[in-house]
Design a protein around this motif. Structure first.
Motif, PDB file in Angstrom:
ATOM      1  N   GLY A  91     -13.185 -97.985  36.409  1.00 31.75           N
ATOM      2  CA  GLY A  91     -13.145 -97.950  37.869  1.00 31.75           C
ATOM      3  C   GLY A  91     -12.384 -99.101  38.510  1.00 31.75           C
ATOM      4  N   LEU A  92     -11.714 -99.913  37.721  1.00 30.69           N
ATOM      5  CA  LEU A  92     -10.941-101.004  38.294  1.00 30.69           C
ATOM      6  C   LEU A  92      -9.604-100.471  38.792  1.00 30.69           C
ATOM      7  CD1 LEU A  92     -13.028-102.459  36.393  1.00 30.69           C
ATOM      8  CD2 LEU A  92     -11.367-104.280  36.236  1.00 30.69           C
ATOM      9  N   HIS A  93      -9.086-101.085  39.836  1.00 32.93           N
ATOM     10  CA  HIS A  93      -7.785-100.676  40.369  1.00 32.93           C
ATOM     11  C   HIS A  93      -6.697-101.570  39.777  1.00 32.93           C
ATOM     12  CE1 HIS A  93      -8.066-104.110  43.116  1.00 32.93           C
ATOM     13  NE2 HIS A  93      -9.293-103.705  43.361  1.00 32.93           N
ATOM     14  N   SER A  94      -5.441-101.157  39.938  1.00 32.29           N
ATOM     15  CA  SER A  94      -4.333-101.831  39.258  1.00 32.29           C
ATOM     16  C   SER A  94      -4.194-103.300  39.655  1.00 32.29           C
ATOM     17  CB  SER A  94      -3.021-101.091  39.480  1.00 32.29           C
ATOM     18  OG  SER A  94      -2.706-101.005  40.844  1.00 32.29           O
ATOM     19  N   LYS A  95      -4.473-103.647  40.901  1.00 30.42           N
ATOM     20  CA  LYS A  95      -4.364-105.062  41.302  1.00 30.42           C
ATOM     21  C   LYS A  95      -5.397-105.918  40.569  1.00 30.42           C
ATOM     22  CE  LYS A  95      -2.214-104.493  45.784  1.00 30.42           C
ATOM     23  NZ  LYS A  95      -2.260-104.722  47.216  1.00 30.42           N
ATOM     24  N   LYS A  96      -6.623-105.409  40.440  1.00 28.12           N
ATOM     25  CA  LYS A  96      -7.673-106.141  39.718  1.00 28.12           C
ATOM     26  C   LYS A  96      -7.308-106.234  38.237  1.00 28.12           C
ATOM     27  CE  LYS A  96     -11.134-107.542  40.956  1.00 28.12           C
ATOM     28  NZ  LYS A  96     -11.475-108.901  41.412  1.00 28.12           N
ATOM     29  N   ILE A  97      -6.792-105.140  37.681  1.00 28.60           N
ATOM     30  CA  ILE A  97      -6.393-105.151  36.278  1.00 28.60           C
ATOM     31  C   ILE A  97      -5.286-106.171  36.054  1.00 28.60           C
ATOM     32  CG2 ILE A  97      -5.334-103.776  34.428  1.00 28.60           C
ATOM     33  CD1 ILE A  97      -6.835-101.339  35.607  1.00 28.60           C
ATOM     34  N   ALA A  98      -4.337-106.240  36.974  1.00 32.42           N
ATOM     35  CA  ALA A  98      -3.240-107.213  36.852  1.00 32.42           C
ATOM     36  C   ALA A  98      -3.773-108.644  36.856  1.00 32.42           C
ATOM     37  CB  ALA A  98      -2.226-107.017  37.981  1.00 32.42           C
ATOM     38  N   GLN A  99      -4.854-108.886  37.584  1.00 32.62           N
ATOM     39  CA  GLN A  99      -5.463-110.218  37.602  1.00 32.62           C
ATOM     40  C   GLN A  99      -6.209-110.496  36.298  1.00 32.62           C
ATOM     41  OE1 GLN A  99      -8.032-109.960  40.989  1.00 32.62           O
ATOM     42  NE2 GLN A  99      -6.433-110.415  42.469  1.00 32.62           N
ATOM     43  N   LEU A 100      -6.836-109.466  35.733  1.00 28.65           N
ATOM     44  CA  LEU A 100      -7.667-109.657  34.549  1.00 28.65           C
ATOM     45  C   LEU A 100      -6.872-109.709  33.247  1.00 28.65           C
ATOM     46  CD1 LEU A 100     -10.641-107.263  35.356  1.00 28.65           C
ATOM     47  CD2 LEU A 100     -10.561-109.740  35.622  1.00 28.65           C
ATOM     48  N   LEU A 101      -5.831-108.908  33.142  1.00 31.25           N
ATOM     49  CA  LEU A 101      -5.113-108.786  31.869  1.00 31.25           C
ATOM     50  C   LEU A 101      -4.627-110.116  31.289  1.00 31.25           C
ATOM     51  CD1 LEU A 101      -3.102-105.465  32.140  1.00 31.25           C
ATOM     52  CD2 LEU A 101      -4.992-105.988  30.610  1.00 31.25           C
TER      53      LEU A 101
END
Length: 157
Positions: free
Chosen positions: A57-67
């Protein structure tokens, strides 16, 4: 190095999605002199991790921060993981837990409606298959029951 078609085949993700991941900064490709995308072998793990995060359920902006703070192969924290990452991940987990609770409540309401409709037609209530989590919980409760009975009898004696 692998080409976009091979990466798509190995991960089950469309080429279009892979180009989107690249556009969002989630995935990096090198270009051949002919302009074709080539990815390192580790991109397979990266794409799988991206898919898992989207599924959570994460969105791409959050994923970009986490990766950048995660290792692709095992999803563990990288050397640059920060305390804020932990805070963000706990918040995401709590959000997912709330969604699960809401879904379970919705399923329970649906079960009630299904069973009421079945009873009105003189049919037996419809049994729902237990989820693996419910089976595990039931198993744990059965294991705890003898221990609790033993403790209760010791308390009395």
């Amino acid at each position: 190095m692998i080409r976009i078609g091979e990466l798509a085949r190995r991960t089950g993700v469309s080429e279009r999605s892979l180009r989107y991941y690249e556009q969002q900064g989630l995935l990096v490709a090198e270009r051949t002199p002919g302009g074709q995308r080539e990815y390192p072998e580790q991109a397979v793990d990266r794409v799988i991790r991206i898919q898992e995060l989207f599924a959570a359920g994460l969105h791409s902006k959050k994923i970009a921060q986490l990766l950048p703070c995660m290792r692709d192969a095992d999803g563990g924290p990288s050397a640059i993981a920060t305390p804020r990452l932990v805070t963000d991940l706990v918040a995401e987990r709590d959000r997912i837990d709330r969604m699960i609770t809401d879904l379970v409540n919705s399923r329970d309401v649906l079960d009630e409606v299904i069973n009421a409709a079945a009873r009105e037609r003189g049919q037996a209530p419809q049994e729902r298959e237990q989820t693996s989590q419910e089976r595990e919980q039931t198993s744990q409760e059965r294991e705890q029951a003898p221990q609790e009975r033993e403790q209760t009898s010791q308390d009395r004696g």
